[in-house]
Design an enzyme around this catalytic site. Structure first.
Site, short mmCIF file in Angstrom:
data_model
loop_
_atom_site.label_atom_id
_atom_site.label_comp_id
_atom_site.label_asym_id
_atom_site.label_seq_id
_atom_site.Cartn_x
_atom_site.Cartn_y
_atom_site.Cartn_z
N ILE B 87 0.74 -1.58 0.14
CA ILE B 87 0.09 -0.07 -0.41
C ILE B 87 1.10 1.18 -0.07
CG2 ILE B 87 -2.50 -0.88 0.50
CD1 ILE B 87 -1.14 -0.20 3.42
N ASP B 205 6.63 13.82 14.48
CA ASP B 205 6.05 14.07 13.10
C ASP B 205 4.73 13.98 12.75
OD1 ASP B 205 7.69 12.26 10.03
OD2 ASP B 205 7.34 14.56 9.99
#
Lengths: 178, 934
Positions: B87, B205
């Site tokens: 994916i 992040d």
């Protein structure tokens, strides 16, 4: 690449950036041992983060920064490959492989970076944009969209350029016929 | 290396090459044949390039796939999972959809396959350490990490919750979400962040790619803490480690870009960037962090209004408070941002409900744990306004509350009060000749107030006393929600008063004292000290050194210097003198300045005594403070809670842990009822109880209680970090302690907190194996305590003892022994936990030098001291003492006794310490050695 040419073009940025990249690349290599993969885009990002405080960098757009960084990376990699070769004469066999080389199917021979560097030097005067492109793609490991923005061309133009640059490089890197 | 074509022919060659590249391989022959004239002689060169490989192969150059050094295919088995489909791919590895191939739960996961080369050699150890912590993050807004490991072939993998969703920015655009809907989504992000921050996990992040929204509208944060899991961990690359993986520069706060520590403030910043982006469709910083200055949301509103549904309301909505909220999160100065995701979320909620937001206070800083509000004594906002509208004579009552001296000028008051009343009413009237775009009934109370403040300057230009009075009231109203604005108004008022009445006027001096009090409350100690110095001679001259004014001066002076080192003696003297004066006067409740100062002086005295560990005296002072307050201030349940809380912390410091626990329990129940579970006082009580459980050795309970806390603020982190250090997990506490230290140095409210944090941080660093830094920090802390701390207190002895222990661990037995002896000398035979530890340390040092008799004597002494201690203490101290005794007995050849004690120590350590830490390791190692020898 001549030092003075570099300095003329990039000025003090060079002084800030180059040592950072070199140090990072070395550290990465030192940590990972033989058969190292250098993740160039990651290295450049890290160098950017470190250096972005530098005053000189404030005047530079991100697009230009990519160009500088690619140039710096090229320098770093070449230096390192040469060092490795020198070391090898003393016996320690280690190879440095750029991840971009693996992506692009260029045979990952040990001195490929050197040969590409040579080829680019030849090509620089005749096809400056292509040379820049290869520098940013191969040594800098940047994505197509970033490079297109930096060079000021469309994605389509970039793909055509890349096709051309790859073809030329392939031809230049192959052993001479006859 | 030759060019494929001579340079002189290159331009034409290049142009032809372009043409040729556009052709299919089969067409080339024909094309070559058709080239004529000058072009014909270029054909060999063109052929050399174009025929060397076909276009398909050349196109392979463009393959965007990630590193193909490992080629995975569907069906491959990685650990217990089978790959289904890829994916995603990135520079660091690939992500696959996978499902369990064994009999485990048949759910699909996202399997992240990082390339082993990037993880560094120690990744397995890192995985083991971090995996439990990250896997424990279980929250509806966080994509769960199920497990991390490596396949038999050695491929590392991370099994994560599979999230079907799109990045939050795309989602909002596709759905054309309204502003309210976007804010609601962001609040889900903050919920996830808050949960993780309590557990000291920073995301590092945050960016749209990591914030997905499912079709049901639920936010899922991806890759929480993964950066730390994958990042390098050795010392020599400390800078890289701190920065983690290269973060996305646009979302990284300035301190991260300059290589500073990453703390929760970095996540707050990134969330702020996200908020900005959601509101306006663009990022706040135009050309990356390189550009100076950030155009804030409101100016972008025009350009990007199309993104958001309620475009009509947008500029007004974005102007004002939402702008302030965003500005607060994007501040370059980490402590100036919201201190926790919860605080950020709170302000968003307040904004949604139309309440004033905290971010409006420019330079808002945290308050200390002190809940006592010293200058708000009985004058409620509604009361003032009601008084002002009620009639002229009310003005006199007003004045009396604020400034004692002016009550003397009764004649002018009535007329003035009427004028002021009329002024206030005019603020509310329509048809205002001063212009202004808005009709009064559309303005918020604050806007009316601002309008009033602006007008007051002009309206009362000639009636300066009226202006002075008005500013007093305005200041008081502002003070209920915007202290900094209040201060400005009061400063201006003082300026006017000085001009009017002169510097030495009593009323002016009273105002100065009031101003100083407010400055101290806003933690602007520097300004407070300056003003105090200025008025000192005047106060002495005007009122004398047995006046209430002098007592107030002494109290304010004490408050303004207690963040400085070495002021202990002056503080003691000031407080003694001030309290004596206060006690000797017959105060009544209208003398609010003096009453407030009296209560404060007692409070400050209590703090001094507590720091000096004179606990009985402190308790007595606390009770005296309580009775004094009861005389003058109407019973306020919050003040009562504050008193209880102070009492509880005092009891805790005395070492009466059970008594303290039941006090905290009481506080929890009362505050839950009064102000709710999210209040600071409830959460603080909960934190203390968690820590107490930890000190008692009940790790499960401690963990459970920490788990239920909802704040991520400074106190919470400090307490949790202290707990981690106590159970041996100091490595995890280093970053939060460093952040706490930085924040404390910046805010500088209480001079001894800094060295306490330093001592704990030093211990944490030592546990983390960072010996050089630990050495520095522990020595700094010890020196600070010796220089400025109160000698002989548990805190001072503790700092010295930690330093000594470090020296012992580093093998410097002689130096350690000297330090231990100093500690013992200072504790003067009084049994206490630090003294017992010092004796135990001395025993170990003696063993290191081969002096078994001393070791015997010292370790026995340690045991005795411990048994005789009446204070409760951290139970792990006894483990240290036992281990020292066991080592000594072993050296003396009394193996059976040694084994006995060592066994006790080991089982206690297993129960009370965190797994894998130093203390249990030592205990078991000793047992092993004892087993080996007969």
């Amino acid at each position: 690449m001549q030092d003075d040419a570099r300095d003329a073009e990039f000025g003090s940025i060079w002084k800030e950036l180059y040592p950072e990249l070199k140090q990072l690349a070395r550290a990465r290599l030192r940590r990972s041992g033989p058969n190292t993969l250098l993740e160039t885009a990651g290295l450049v990002n890290e160098a950017y983060l470190r250096v972005s405080g530098a005053a000189a960098l404030r005047a530079v757009s991100p697009e230009k920064f990519l160009a500088y960084a690619a140039r710096a990376m090229r320098s770093v990699v070449i230096d390192m490959v040469r060092e490795r070769q020198a070391l090898r004469r003393g016996g320690d066999l280690q190879s440095v492989t750029l991840d971009t080389a693996i992506i692009d199917g260029v045979p990952a021979a040990e001195d490929t970076p050197l040969r590409i560097d040579e080829a680019l030097q030849e090509l620089a005067a005749l096809e400056p944009r292509l040379a820049r492109l290869v520098e940013m793609r191969y040594f800098g490991g940047f994505a197509e969209a970033e490079i297109a923005a930096s060079l000021g061309v469309t994605d389509r133009t970039l793909r055509r350029d890349w096709l051309k640059a790859s073809a030329l490089l392939r031809a230049m890197l192959q052993p001479q016929a006859g | 290396m030759a060019l494929p074509c001579p340079p002189e022919d290159w331009p034409r060659f290049s142009a032809l090459l372009d043409q040729g590249l556009g052709l299919k391989h089969a067409e080339l022959e024909t094309w070559f044949a058709e080239l004529d004239g000058d072009d014909a002689h270029l054909v060999p060169f063109l052929a050399g390039v174009l025929l060397g490989a076909d276009n398909a192969e050349t196109a392979a150059f463009l393959r965007q796939s990630a590193l193909a050094s490992e080629d995975f295919v569907p069906g491959d088995r990685i650990g217990p999972y089978a790959l289904v489909a890829r994916i995603g791919a990135g520079g660091m590895g690939e992500v696959w959809r996978a499902r369990r191939a064994d009999d485990g739960p048949k759910r699909e996961v996202a399997l992240k396959l990082p390339h082993a080369a990037f993880l560094g050699p120690a990744y397995k150890r890192r995985f083991a350490r971090e995996r439990d912590v990250l896997a424990a993050l279980s929250h509806p807004n966080i994509a769960q990490l199920y497990e991390a490991g490596a396949s038999i072939e050695g491929h590392p993998f991370l099994a994560l919750e599979l999230v079907e969703g799109v990045p939050i920015t795309s989602y909002c655009q596709a759905q054309a979400s309204s502003l309210a809907q976007r804010i609601a989504l962001l609040r889900q992000v903050l919920a996830g962040l808050s949960y993780a921050h309590q557990r000291l996990i920073v995301h590092r992040d945050i960016k749209p790619g990591n914030v997905l929204v499912t079709p049901e509208g639920r936010v899922k944060l991806l890759d929480f803490g993964i950066a730390k899991l994958l990042g390098p961990a050795d010392d020599e690359d400390a800078l890289l480690t701190q920065m983690g993986r290269a973060a996305t520069p646009a979302y990284a706060p300035p301190e991260q870009l300059s290589g500073g520590a990453i703390t929760v403030a970095a996540d707050i910043y990134a969330a702020g960037v996200l908020l900005f982006e959601l509101c306006t469709g663009a990022r706040p910083f135009v050309a990356g962090p390189l550009a100076e200055g950030a155009p804030l949301a409101s100016s972008r509103a025009d350009a990007k209004a199309a993104c958001i549904k309620d475009t009509r309301d947008l500029p007004r909505q974005l102007r004002g408070d939402l702008d302030s909220i965003i500005a607060c999160t994007l501040s370059p100065d980490p402590p100036a941002r919201y201190l926790s995701a919860t605080a950020f979320d709170d302000d968003l909620e307040r904004w949604q409900r139309g309440l004033p937001v905290r971010a409006r206070r420019i330079g808002w800083r945290t308050r200390t744990q002190k809940f006592v509000r010293r200058n708000r004594l009985g004058v409620a906002l509604a009361g003032v306004l009601a008084l002002s509208l009620a009639g002229g004579t009310a003005g006199i009552a007003w004045q009396a509350h604020r400034a004692e001296g002016e009550a003397r000028r009764a004649e002018a008051q009535a007329a003035r009060a009427t004028a002021i009343k009329d002024f206030m009413i005019a603020l509310f009237e329509a048809g205002d000749p001063h212009g202004g775009a808005k009709h009064p009934d559309e303005m918020t109370a604050r806007e009316l107030l601002d309008r009033g403040a602006d007008r007051a300057e002009k309206a009362f230009a000639r009636d300066v006393p009226a202006k002075i009075e008005l500013f007093a009231t305005l200041g008081q109203i502002y003070d209920t929600f915007d202290s900094d604005r209040a201060l400005k108004v009061w400063s201006r008022r003082l300026e006017l008063a000085r001009q009017l009445h002169g510097d030495d006027d009593p009323a002016v001096l009273h105002d100065s004292l009031d101003l100083v009090e407010s400055l101290a409350q806003s933690i602007d100690y520097q300004a407070a000290r300056t003003e105090l110095d200025r008025i000192r001679p005047k106060i002495i001259l005007r009122f004398g050194t047995d006046s209430l004014e002098w007592a107030r001066w002494l109290t304010e002076r004490t408050d303004a210097i207690r963040n400085l080192h070495g002021m202990r003696d002056e503080i003691d003297r000031n407080l003694a003198a001030a309290i004596k004066i206060f006690a000797s006067h017959q105060l009544d409740k209208t003398q609010t300045g003096s009453v407030s100062a009296y209560v404060s002086s007692l409070y400050l005295l209590e703090i001094q005594q507590a720091d000096a560990e004179q606990f009985e005296a402190a308790l007595k002072t606390l009770r005296e403070m309580r009775t004094t307050m009861a005389r003058f201030i109407p019973d306020d349940p919050l003040e009562r809670l504050d008193y209880l809380y102070t009492l509880a912390t005092l009891t805790e410091r005395q070492g009466k842990l059970d008594a303290a626990d039941s006090l905290y329990d009481s506080i929890e129940r009362q505050s839950e009822h009064l102000v709710g579970r999210l209040s600071q006082v409830y959460q603080s009580a909960l934190l203390h109880r968690a820590l107490l459980a930890g000190l008692r050795g009940d790790r499960d309970r401690a963990q459970a209680l920490f788990g239920t806390t909802k704040t991520g603020g400074g106190l919470a982190r400090r307490i949790y970090a202290a707990y981690l250090v106590a159970i041996g997990r100091g490595a995890d506490a280093v970053a939060p302690l460093q952040a706490a230290l930085a924040a404390t140095r910046q805010q500088a409210q209480d001079e001894d907190i800094e060295r306490r944090i330093e001592a704990t941080l030093g211990e944490a660093l030592a546990q983390d194996g960072k010996n050089a830094e630990a050495r520095n920090m522990l020595r700094t802390a010890r020196d600070a305590f010796l220089r400025w701390g109160v000698p002989g207190t548990a805190a001072t002895l503790g700092a010295e003892e930690r330093w000594a222990n470090f020296l012992l661990d580093q093998g410097e037995a002689a130096a350690a022994a000297a330090e231990f002896r100093a500690v013992l000398a200072q504790s003067q035979g009084a049994p206490s936990a630090p003294a017992a530890r010092a004796a135990a340390g001395l025993a170990l040092a003696a063993l290191a030098s081969g002096d078994m008799r001393s070791a015997d004597a010292s370790s026995a002494d340690a045991l005795r001291r411990l048994q005789a201690t009446t204070q409760e203490y951290d139970v792990r101290v006894r483990i240290d003492v036992w281990l020292a005794r066991a080592e000594a007995l072993r050296a003396l050849g009394r193996a059976a006794e040694a084994r006995d004690i060592a066994r006790r120590a080991a089982s206690a350590a297993d129960a009370e310490d965190a797994a894998g830490t130093a203390q249990p390791a030592r205990a078991h190692a000793l047992l092993a050695r004892l087993a080996a020898s007969p």
